[in-house]
Design a protein around this motif. Structure first.
Motif, short mmCIF file in Angstrom:
data_model
loop_
_atom_site.label_atom_id
_atom_site.label_comp_id
_atom_site.label_asym_id
_atom_site.label_seq_id
_atom_site.Cartn_x
_atom_site.Cartn_y
_atom_site.Cartn_z
N SER A 1 36.29 46.08 69.08
CA SER A 1 36.17 45.07 68.03
C SER A 1 35.40 45.65 66.85
O SER A 1 34.83 46.74 66.93
CB SER A 1 35.43 43.83 68.56
OG SER A 1 34.05 44.10 68.71
N ASP A 2 35.40 44.92 65.73
CA ASP A 2 34.41 45.21 64.69
C ASP A 2 33.03 44.98 65.28
O ASP A 2 32.88 44.31 66.32
CB ASP A 2 34.60 44.26 63.50
CG ASP A 2 35.85 44.57 62.68
OD1 ASP A 2 36.47 45.62 62.90
OD2 ASP A 2 36.19 43.75 61.82
N ALA A 3 32.01 45.52 64.64
CA ALA A 3 30.63 45.27 65.07
C ALA A 3 30.08 44.11 64.25
O ALA A 3 29.97 44.21 63.02
CB ALA A 3 29.77 46.52 64.90
N PHE A 4 29.75 43.01 64.93
CA PHE A 4 29.29 41.78 64.30
C PHE A 4 27.79 41.59 64.55
O PHE A 4 27.23 42.16 65.47
CB PHE A 4 30.04 40.57 64.87
CG PHE A 4 31.54 40.68 64.76
CD1 PHE A 4 32.16 40.70 63.52
CD2 PHE A 4 32.33 40.74 65.91
CE1 PHE A 4 33.54 40.79 63.41
CE2 PHE A 4 33.71 40.83 65.81
CZ PHE A 4 34.32 40.85 64.56
N LEU B 1 38.88 35.75 75.63
CA LEU B 1 39.55 37.05 75.59
C LEU B 1 40.39 37.30 76.83
O LEU B 1 40.94 38.39 77.00
CB LEU B 1 38.50 38.16 75.46
CG LEU B 1 37.85 38.31 74.10
CD1 LEU B 1 36.56 39.12 74.21
CD2 LEU B 1 38.79 38.96 73.10
N SER B 2 40.50 36.31 77.69
CA SER B 2 41.15 36.51 78.99
C SER B 2 42.65 36.68 78.92
O SER B 2 43.29 37.05 79.90
CB SER B 2 40.82 35.33 79.92
OG SER B 2 41.34 34.12 79.38
N GLY B 3 43.25 36.39 77.76
CA GLY B 3 44.69 36.56 77.64
C GLY B 3 45.50 35.34 78.02
O GLY B 3 46.72 35.39 78.10
N GLU B 4 44.81 34.22 78.30
CA GLU B 4 45.53 32.99 78.62
C GLU B 4 46.31 32.51 77.39
O GLU B 4 45.93 32.80 76.26
CB GLU B 4 44.54 31.90 79.06
CG GLU B 4 43.80 32.22 80.34
CD GLU B 4 44.71 32.34 81.55
OE1 GLU B 4 45.70 31.59 81.60
OE2 GLU B 4 44.45 33.19 82.42
N TRP C 1 46.16 33.29 67.67
CA TRP C 1 45.43 34.48 68.11
C TRP C 1 44.67 35.04 66.92
O TRP C 1 45.26 35.37 65.90
CB TRP C 1 46.38 35.52 68.67
CG TRP C 1 47.13 35.03 69.87
CD1 TRP C 1 48.39 34.49 69.90
CD2 TRP C 1 46.64 34.99 71.22
NE1 TRP C 1 48.72 34.12 71.18
CE2 TRP C 1 47.66 34.41 72.01
CE3 TRP C 1 45.45 35.37 71.82
CZ2 TRP C 1 47.52 34.22 73.37
CZ3 TRP C 1 45.30 35.18 73.19
CH2 TRP C 1 46.33 34.62 73.94
N MET C 2 43.35 35.12 67.06
CA MET C 2 42.49 35.62 66.00
C MET C 2 42.09 37.06 66.29
O MET C 2 41.69 37.39 67.41
CB MET C 2 41.23 34.75 65.87
CG MET C 2 40.33 35.17 64.72
SD MET C 2 38.78 34.22 64.65
CE MET C 2 37.77 35.14 65.82
N THR C 3 42.18 37.92 65.28
CA THR C 3 41.77 39.31 65.46
C THR C 3 40.25 39.43 65.39
O THR C 3 39.61 38.82 64.54
CB THR C 3 42.39 40.21 64.37
OG1 THR C 3 42.02 39.72 63.08
CG2 THR C 3 43.89 40.24 64.49
N PRO D 1 44.92 45.74 67.43
CA PRO D 1 44.14 44.50 67.42
C PRO D 1 43.51 44.15 68.77
O PRO D 1 44.07 44.46 69.83
CB PRO D 1 45.17 43.44 67.03
CG PRO D 1 46.45 43.97 67.61
CD PRO D 1 46.38 45.47 67.46
N MET D 2 42.36 43.50 68.69
CA MET D 2 41.78 42.82 69.84
C MET D 2 41.87 41.32 69.52
O MET D 2 41.31 40.88 68.52
CB MET D 2 40.32 43.23 70.07
CG MET D 2 39.66 42.50 71.24
SD MET D 2 37.91 42.97 71.48
CE MET D 2 38.09 44.64 72.11
N PHE D 3 42.58 40.58 70.34
CA PHE D 3 42.86 39.17 70.03
C PHE D 3 42.00 38.22 70.83
O PHE D 3 41.73 38.42 72.02
CB PHE D 3 44.32 38.84 70.33
CG PHE D 3 45.29 39.36 69.30
CD1 PHE D 3 45.27 38.86 68.01
CD2 PHE D 3 46.22 40.34 69.62
CE1 PHE D 3 46.17 39.33 67.05
CE2 PHE D 3 47.12 40.80 68.68
CZ PHE D 3 47.10 40.29 67.38
#
Length: 323
Positions: free
Chosen positions: A68-71, A233-236, A241-243, A316-318
């Motif tokens: 991910s980005d670093a937040f 983030l589990s993919g359900e 879907w937000m990046t 992407p990480m969604f």
């Protein structure tokens, strides 16, 4: 099976992150560390070991790890990018101009208020944007440092560098996803090495060095905010879907990805490390962009034609958003 892990960066001093537009690079600093910048830093660390570098690039291209980005974070509170999503129910709550201004100022949301924010758009429930903005205050403060360029001249050229110093218990965090422990071991080793080298700009004057905290798997974290984040983030299946990072679909994915999308773009440029020439500019989707369908993304060579490859990771990480 993909597993998500949380990592915190506790900075020893100032951090300098240049603006996306490329202007006033030294005289300003952002708080967001893009995922492609972090990946490039890992690649530079891996240059010391050709086997590690080749393995890192192979795993990235195959999509067997994501970052991910670093937040920002404060203590156990994790901040997420505001999702770029709108519904009629939510817009009705923003008819007051003052309220609209508050929502416009929001860039991040505390994970603890994530569901409350989504309820605004799902059901039109009131959301206290002022209280949310208050939580974002005092994460960091400005650090200004006078430097001097010599470069073979008789007289030095002074210049000012601005960075950020994080307040106590504040810093940046990122999420990494791994398909197996072998990949995780490789990337964690590079992160540890990077903590001594530093991230961001002006590392030569001590900026960007940090202590790395490996907080473990999100789903098993002692931090409630991290566990909640792990469920999204589990993919359900989700409505949107937000990046969580800086990403760009492959050419054959772009048309489908743009259907019913709400997004913002960020400019990605800069110089190739140690080579003295610029990378080709790319405009990518910024974190917080929302899509109705997921895409795979790409790892793009951004070096000028005929030069040694320089790879930008834009996979992407969604995060599932049910609105």
């Amino acid at each position: 099976m993909r597993t998500y892990y949380l990592y915190k960066f506790h900075f020893y001093g100032a951090l300098h992150i240049g603006p996306d537009d490329g202007r006033n690079v030294l005289q300003s600093s952002g708080i967001l560390l893009h995922s492609d910048t972090l990946f490039s830093a890992l690649c530079i660390e891996a240059l010391r070991d050709e086997t590690a570098r080749n393995s890192l690039l192979e795993e990235a291209k195959a999509g067997r790890f994501l970052l991910s980005d670093a937040f920002p974070y404060r203590a156990d509170e994790l901040f997420l990018p505001k999702p770029l999503i709108r519904t009629e129910q939510g817009l009705r709550q923003m008819q007051d101009p003052g309220q609209r201004k508050l929502f416009k100022k929001l860039t991040y949301l505390p994970a603890s208020l994530w569901d409350a924010y989504l309820d605004l758009w799902r059901e039109g429930r009131p959301f206290d944007a002022a209280a949310c903005l208050q939580q974002l205050e005092n994460l960091s403060f400005l650090d200004e440092r006078a430097c001097a360029a010599v470069r073979g001249k008789e007289e030095t050229d002074p210049y000012l560098v601005r960075g950020l110093q994080f307040n106590k218990d504040c810093g940046l965090y990122c999420i990494l996803a791994f398909d197996d422990d072998r990949v995780r071991s490789l990337v964690e080793g590079l992160l540890q090495s990077l903590s001594f080298s530093g991230v961001g700009g002006k590392r030569s004057v001590g900026f960007g060095k940090f202590q790395l905290e490996c907080c473990g798997e999100l789903a098993q974290s002692a931090c409630e905010a991290a566990r909640v984040l792990g469920t999204y983030l589990s993919g359900e299946p989700a409505a949107h879907w937000m990046t969580l990072n800086t990403s760009l679909p492959a050419e054959d994915e772009l048309e489908e990805a743009m259907e019913h999308a709400e997004y913002s773009l960020c400019r990605r440029g800069g110089f190739v490390h140690g080579m003295g020439y610029k990378k080709r500019t790319v405009y990518a989707f910024a974190s917080g962009s929302c899509f109705s369908k997921r895409f795979t993304g790409q790892v793009r060579n951004v070096a000028p034609e005929g030069r040694q490859p320089a790879l930008r990771m834009l996979k992407p990480m969604f995060l599932g958003v049910d609105v």
